[in-house]
Design an enzyme around this catalytic site. Structure first.
Site, PDB file in Angstrom:
ATOM      1  N   ASP A  98       0.797  -1.221   0.000  1.00  0.00           N
ATOM      2  CA  ASP A  98       0.000   0.000   0.000  1.00  0.00           C
ATOM      3  C   ASP A  98       0.831   1.274   0.000  1.00  0.00           C
ATOM      4  OD1 ASP A  98       0.749  -1.001   2.517  1.00  0.00           O
ATOM      5  OD2 ASP A  98      -0.800   0.115   3.578  1.00  0.00           O
ATOM      6  N   GLU A 164      -0.441  -2.482   5.141  1.00  0.00           N
ATOM      7  CA  GLU A 164       0.543  -2.419   6.229  1.00  0.00           C
ATOM      8  C   GLU A 164       0.448  -1.097   6.977  1.00  0.00           C
ATOM      9  OE1 GLU A 164       3.838  -1.374   8.542  1.00  0.00           O
ATOM     10  OE2 GLU A 164       3.519  -0.414   6.602  1.00  0.00           O
ATOM     11  N   GLU A 165       0.080  -0.030   6.259  1.00  0.00           N
ATOM     12  CA  GLU A 165      -0.004   1.281   6.892  1.00  0.00           C
ATOM     13  C   GLU A 165      -1.255   1.446   7.745  1.00  0.00           C
ATOM     14  OE1 GLU A 165       2.409   3.202   6.907  1.00  0.00           O
ATOM     15  OE2 GLU A 165       3.629   2.820   5.133  1.00  0.00           O
ATOM     16  N   HIS A 400       7.542   8.750   4.743  1.00  0.00           N
ATOM     17  CA  HIS A 400       6.200   9.333   4.910  1.00  0.00           C
ATOM     18  C   HIS A 400       6.168  10.833   4.628  1.00  0.00           C
ATOM     19  CE1 HIS A 400       4.092   5.908   7.317  1.00  0.00           C
ATOM     20  NE2 HIS A 400       5.121   5.420   6.634  1.00  0.00           N
TER      21      HIS A 400
END
Length: 429
Positions: A98, A164-165, A400
């Site tokens: 993702d 995963e996020e 990020h």
């Protein structure tokens, strides 16, 4: 016993040397294709639990390799099995899929201009944490291991994991759901390997840490209830704002005065405070939201107990009421590298990256849901360098962020590591 292990290791050396030479040749030849995959995946990212086109792209390739492919695992996950036809262990390799709701600001020919829906809003989407490289590296490893099928003993399970996020609000997803749906079963996985690209570590390096390598994450919420009053007459109130201030400071003493920080780092952070709407009104309620990070099971249990004790005691001392929700909506276990497995595979890391490029690193207080796999089977999670050698670490962009960048050259080592870990583990077991 030691003599037997030494003799066995010496007998295996020619096998390792021949296999590594073949892996290196195949990885060199495959590198342009791995880069092409990465650029495509980077240009077309998708948010958590929405990786539909990403899954189609990966599944199509894996089907082309002749693997046994299953789609729709944990909503959008893809799992493929390579069966050598010979008895041996089942080795799982994992990559996450993702992207993030981040606007890309890099001037790249393959930059993302995609959008998605996040919390009811249309947002830009970017692979701002390197999951595009993770998928490309695992696709590369799948190709090489398929080409070297005759040298395998056992099965390889390739796991492409969504979310995963973190799943969107109101949904579930990620490694935890994959485990619940049986991704480590049929065939039963013996060991799992995973890696993460690092924008802050030099290309060509691999970092490892036995034991806790990434923290458990436990979000929490505290609702403090008092008595509303005019700001000019505070004695008529039970002030939840002052209680919240006392509570925030009190929670900091859990780590500074109760956790044995010389052994394991820990964090208790309050990230959000909501309460009140005017300068002259003491509100009736304040809400705190925060996160706990721990690298040790005992420290995690200690902080859980201390949180309840502190919240209750401080609220009572201020004549207020407080309700603690812990964990709040999700939590991840400690990403724990099995020490015996780490020691066993360390020679593989050193042989693949070079001893000087294999670095014992400190644990970090970030979190990874790879930990759900490691709760079930022994696992090893590594950091692979993605920072260009001519960029100082201080100037490398953080994960990020809109400027996040990793060099394509870092992926070849990741492909070789995933492949050699699989081959060596099978040969040793």
């Amino acid at each position: 016993m030691q003599r037997t292990l030494l003799v066995t290791s010496l007998l295996l050396l020619p096998l390792f040397s021949h296999a590594q030479s073949q892996v290196d040749e195949l990885a060199d030849a495959l590198e342009p294709q791995v880069i092409e995959w990465r650029h495509h995946l980077h240009q077309y990212p998708e948010l958590s639990n929405r990786e539909f086109k990403t899954a189609e792209y990966i599944a199509s390739y894996l089907n082309g390799l002749g693997l046994d492919v299953t789609t729709g695992v944990a909503r959008t996950g893809v799992v493929a099995i390579l069966d050598s036809g010979k008895p041996g262990p089942v080795v799982a390799l994992r990559a996450d899929m993702d992207g993030l709701p981040v606007p890309e600001q890099n001037d790249l020919p393959y930059r993302s201009v995609q959008t998605g829906e996040f919390n009811g809003q249309t947002v830009p989407v970017m692979h701002a944490c390197g999951h595009d490289t993770h998928m490309a590296m695992l696709m590369g490893a799948a190709k090489i291991l398929t080409d070297m099928k005759d040298q395998l003993s056992g099965k390889v399970k390739f796991i492409f994991q969504p979310a995963e996020e973190g799943a969107p609000a109101g949904e579930k997803g990620g490694a935890e759901i994959m485990v619940q749906e049986g991704v480590l079963k049929s065939p039963d996985v013996d060991v799992i390997f995973g890696l993460h690209i690092s924008a802050n570590a030099d290309v060509g390096t691999v970092r490892y840490q036995p034991g806790g390598t990434m923290a458990a994450v436990d979000p929490f919420k505290i609702v403090i209830k008092g008595k509303q009053a005019h700001g000019a007459y505070p004695w008529k109130s039970v002030d939840p704002v002052v209680t919240a201030a006392q509570m925030i400071m009190g929670l900091q003493t859990i780590v500074s005065r109760e956790v044995r920080v010389i052994d394991d780092a820990a964090v208790v952070s309050v990230g959000s405070i909501h309460g009140g709407n005017r300068s002259n009104i003491i509100p009736s309620e304040v809400e705190l939201v925060g996160t706990i990070r721990t690298l040790d099971k005992d420290a995690r249990e200690l902080i859980y107990e201390a949180m309840h004790r502190k919240v209750k005691g401080i609220a009572e001392s201020m004549r207020a009421e407080a309700e603690l929700t812990l964990p709040l909506d999700y939590n991840y276990p400690i990403t724990y590298n099995d020490p015996a497995l780490t020691a066993t595979m360390l020679p593989t890391l050193e042989r693949t990256a070079g001893k000087e490029n294999t670095i014992l690193a400190k644990a970090v207080t970030g979190a990874e849901d790879f930990s759900f796999f490691q709760e079930q089977v022994p696992g090893l999670y590594l950091w692979v360098g993605g920072k260009p050698l001519d960029v100082p670490e201080a100037d490398s962009p953080a994960h990020h962020t809109p400027e996040f960048y990793v060099d394509d050259e870092g992926m070849k080592l990741g492909v070789r590591l995933l492949t050699n870990l699989t081959l060596d583990y099978m040969q040793q077991n």
